[in-house]
Design a protein around this motif. Structure first.
Motif, short mmCIF file in Angstrom:
data_model
loop_
_atom_site.label_atom_id
_atom_site.label_comp_id
_atom_site.label_asym_id
_atom_site.label_seq_id
_atom_site.Cartn_x
_atom_site.Cartn_y
_atom_site.Cartn_z
N TYR A 1 0.86 -1.18 0.00
CA TYR A 1 0.00 0.00 0.00
C TYR A 1 0.90 1.22 0.00
CZ TYR A 1 -3.73 -3.18 1.45
OH TYR A 1 -4.63 -4.21 1.50
N PHE A 2 0.35 2.34 -0.47
CA PHE A 2 1.14 3.57 -0.53
C PHE A 2 0.34 4.75 0.00
CE2 PHE A 2 3.10 0.66 -3.37
CZ PHE A 2 4.45 0.92 -3.25
N ALA A 3 1.06 5.65 0.68
CA ALA A 3 0.48 6.89 1.18
C ALA A 3 1.21 8.03 0.47
CB ALA A 3 0.65 6.99 2.69
N PRO A 4 0.71 8.46 -0.70
CA PRO A 4 1.38 9.54 -1.42
C PRO A 4 1.13 10.88 -0.74
CG PRO A 4 -0.59 8.86 -2.61
CD PRO A 4 -0.46 7.95 -1.42
N ASP A 5 2.11 11.77 -0.80
CA ASP A 5 1.99 13.12 -0.23
C ASP A 5 1.50 13.07 1.21
OD1 ASP A 5 2.73 14.20 -2.73
OD2 ASP A 5 0.66 14.07 -3.43
N PHE A 6 2.05 12.17 2.02
CA PHE A 6 1.54 12.02 3.39
C PHE A 6 1.89 13.25 4.22
CE2 PHE A 6 1.15 10.35 7.71
CZ PHE A 6 -0.09 9.74 7.62
N LYS B 1 2.56 16.11 3.58
CA LYS B 1 3.26 17.15 2.81
C LYS B 1 3.48 16.65 1.39
CE LYS B 1 5.91 19.68 6.26
NZ LYS B 1 7.25 20.08 6.69
N PRO B 2 3.46 17.54 0.41
CA PRO B 2 3.69 17.11 -0.98
C PRO B 2 5.05 16.43 -1.13
CG PRO B 2 2.87 19.37 -0.91
CD PRO B 2 3.15 18.96 0.51
N GLY B 3 5.07 15.34 -1.88
CA GLY B 3 6.32 14.62 -2.14
C GLY B 3 6.73 13.63 -1.07
N HIS B 4 6.00 13.62 0.05
CA HIS B 4 6.34 12.69 1.14
C HIS B 4 5.59 11.37 0.91
CE1 HIS B 4 8.26 15.52 4.24
NE2 HIS B 4 8.23 16.14 3.07
N ASP B 5 6.06 10.61 -0.07
CA ASP B 5 5.43 9.33 -0.42
C ASP B 5 6.02 8.22 0.43
OD1 ASP B 5 4.30 10.91 -2.34
OD2 ASP B 5 5.25 9.92 -4.05
N GLN B 6 5.16 7.43 1.06
CA GLN B 6 5.62 6.33 1.89
C GLN B 6 4.89 5.05 1.52
OE1 GLN B 6 5.94 9.11 5.78
NE2 GLN B 6 6.24 6.95 6.18
N LEU C 1 -5.39 4.56 1.58
CA LEU C 1 -4.11 4.20 0.95
C LEU C 1 -4.33 3.75 -0.49
CD1 LEU C 1 -2.66 2.12 3.93
CD2 LEU C 1 -2.18 4.50 3.38
N LEU C 2 -3.28 3.84 -1.28
CA LEU C 2 -3.35 3.39 -2.67
C LEU C 2 -2.77 1.99 -2.82
CD1 LEU C 2 -2.14 6.51 -4.72
CD2 LEU C 2 -4.47 5.85 -4.16
N SER C 3 -3.32 1.22 -3.74
CA SER C 3 -2.73 -0.07 -4.09
C SER C 3 -1.47 0.19 -4.91
CB SER C 3 -3.71 -0.90 -4.90
OG SER C 3 -3.89 -0.29 -6.17
N LEU C 4 -0.68 -0.83 -5.12
CA LEU C 4 0.53 -0.70 -5.93
C LEU C 4 0.19 -0.20 -7.34
CD1 LEU C 4 3.58 -1.14 -6.36
CD2 LEU C 4 3.09 -3.53 -6.86
N GLU C 5 -0.87 -0.75 -7.94
CA GLU C 5 -1.25 -0.37 -9.30
C GLU C 5 -1.66 1.11 -9.36
OE1 GLU C 5 -2.51 -3.16 -7.75
OE2 GLU C 5 -1.13 -4.49 -8.82
N ASP C 6 -2.47 1.53 -8.37
CA ASP C 6 -2.93 2.93 -8.36
C ASP C 6 -1.77 3.90 -8.11
OD1 ASP C 6 -5.48 2.11 -8.87
OD2 ASP C 6 -6.14 2.19 -6.78
N TYR C 7 -0.83 3.46 -7.26
CA TYR C 7 0.35 4.29 -6.97
C TYR C 7 1.19 4.46 -8.25
CZ TYR C 7 5.19 5.08 -5.47
OH TYR C 7 6.48 5.55 -5.36
N LYS C 8 1.38 3.35 -8.97
CA LYS C 8 2.17 3.42 -10.22
C LYS C 8 1.51 4.35 -11.23
CE LYS C 8 4.57 -1.02 -10.16
NZ LYS C 8 4.64 -2.36 -10.76
N LYS C 9 0.17 4.28 -11.31
CA LYS C 9 -0.55 5.17 -12.24
C LYS C 9 -0.39 6.63 -11.81
CE LYS C 9 -4.13 1.90 -13.49
NZ LYS C 9 -5.44 1.42 -13.03
N LEU C 10 -0.53 6.89 -10.50
CA LEU C 10 -0.44 8.25 -9.98
C LEU C 10 0.94 8.84 -10.23
CD1 LEU C 10 -1.82 10.51 -8.16
CD2 LEU C 10 -0.56 9.45 -6.27
N ARG C 11 1.96 8.09 -9.95
CA ARG C 11 3.34 8.58 -10.05
C ARG C 11 4.01 8.23 -11.39
NH1 ARG C 11 2.14 12.02 -6.80
NH2 ARG C 11 2.74 11.95 -4.60
#
Length: 198
Positions: free
Chosen positions: A51-56, A58-63, A185-195
């Protein structure tokens, strides 16, 4: 007595030979080479759901949060975290945040005695680059079981293997707390699409 043991051994052998002849079982035991992936899955892919927490906060703080079937969550920096993009990468990791040094915790026993209970926005550590300092957060409410204190002496693990040896911490959320945060949270697929990463 011995003749019965001999019969059982023969029966077991015949059964094994018969099982292999079963096409369904054979398909499971001996996969078709053409169906196998070119690169075998990593241990993270095999044992965890990513799972991913993009911009957690703050912008750019992807975990990332890797969740194991037993409920444990491994927290770390996603490959698109702003600190990993800086020239020279991460140069230092400090687990001394505010009133407590996270690297000093020693959790013991089945009941996880001494575990710190943290909120999703609690700071785990600070990662430093040549020009800036970034706070890494829990992302998940739960008990802090362990921090990766290897990062104190080897901060470069974050630059080379942030998704494996360079993880930040292990957290045990309560099932109800996990269900609350999971939808954000985002799934791996959604994170890849977002980024737009491959």
């Amino acid at each position: 007595m011995n003749e019965y043991i001999g019969d059982e051994t023969n029966n077991a052998q015949e059964q094994k030979e018969h099982e292999i002849e079963d096409p369904e079982l054979r398909r499971l035991l001996v996969p078709n080479a053409e169906d196998l992936p070119l690169i075998p899955p990593s241990s993270v892919e095999s044992n965890f759901v990513s799972y991913f927490a993009p911009d957690f906060m703050k912008p750019g703080h992807d975990q990332y949060i890797y969740r194991h079937a037993n409920g444990l969550c491994v927290i770390g920096l996603a490959p698109t975290h702003v600190a990993l993009k800086e020239e020279g990468g991460i140069t230092a990791v400090d687990f001394n945040v505010g009133k407590s040094d996270r690297s000093g915790i020693k959790v013991t026993g089945k009941r996880k005695k001494n575990a710190q209970h943290l909120e999703s926005n609690s700071a785990l550590c600070k990662v430093c680059t040549n020009d800036a300092t970034y706070i890494v957060r829990c992302c998940v409410k739960g008990s802090l079981l362990e921090v990766n204190d290897r990062l104190i002496k080897q901060p470069d693990l974050l630059n080379s293997a942030a998704d494996r040896e360079g993880y930040i911490a292990i957290i045990m959320p309560k099932p109800a707390d996990w269900l609350k945060v999971k939808d954000s949270l985002l799934s791996l697929e959604d994170y890849k699409k977002l980024r737009e990463v491959s």
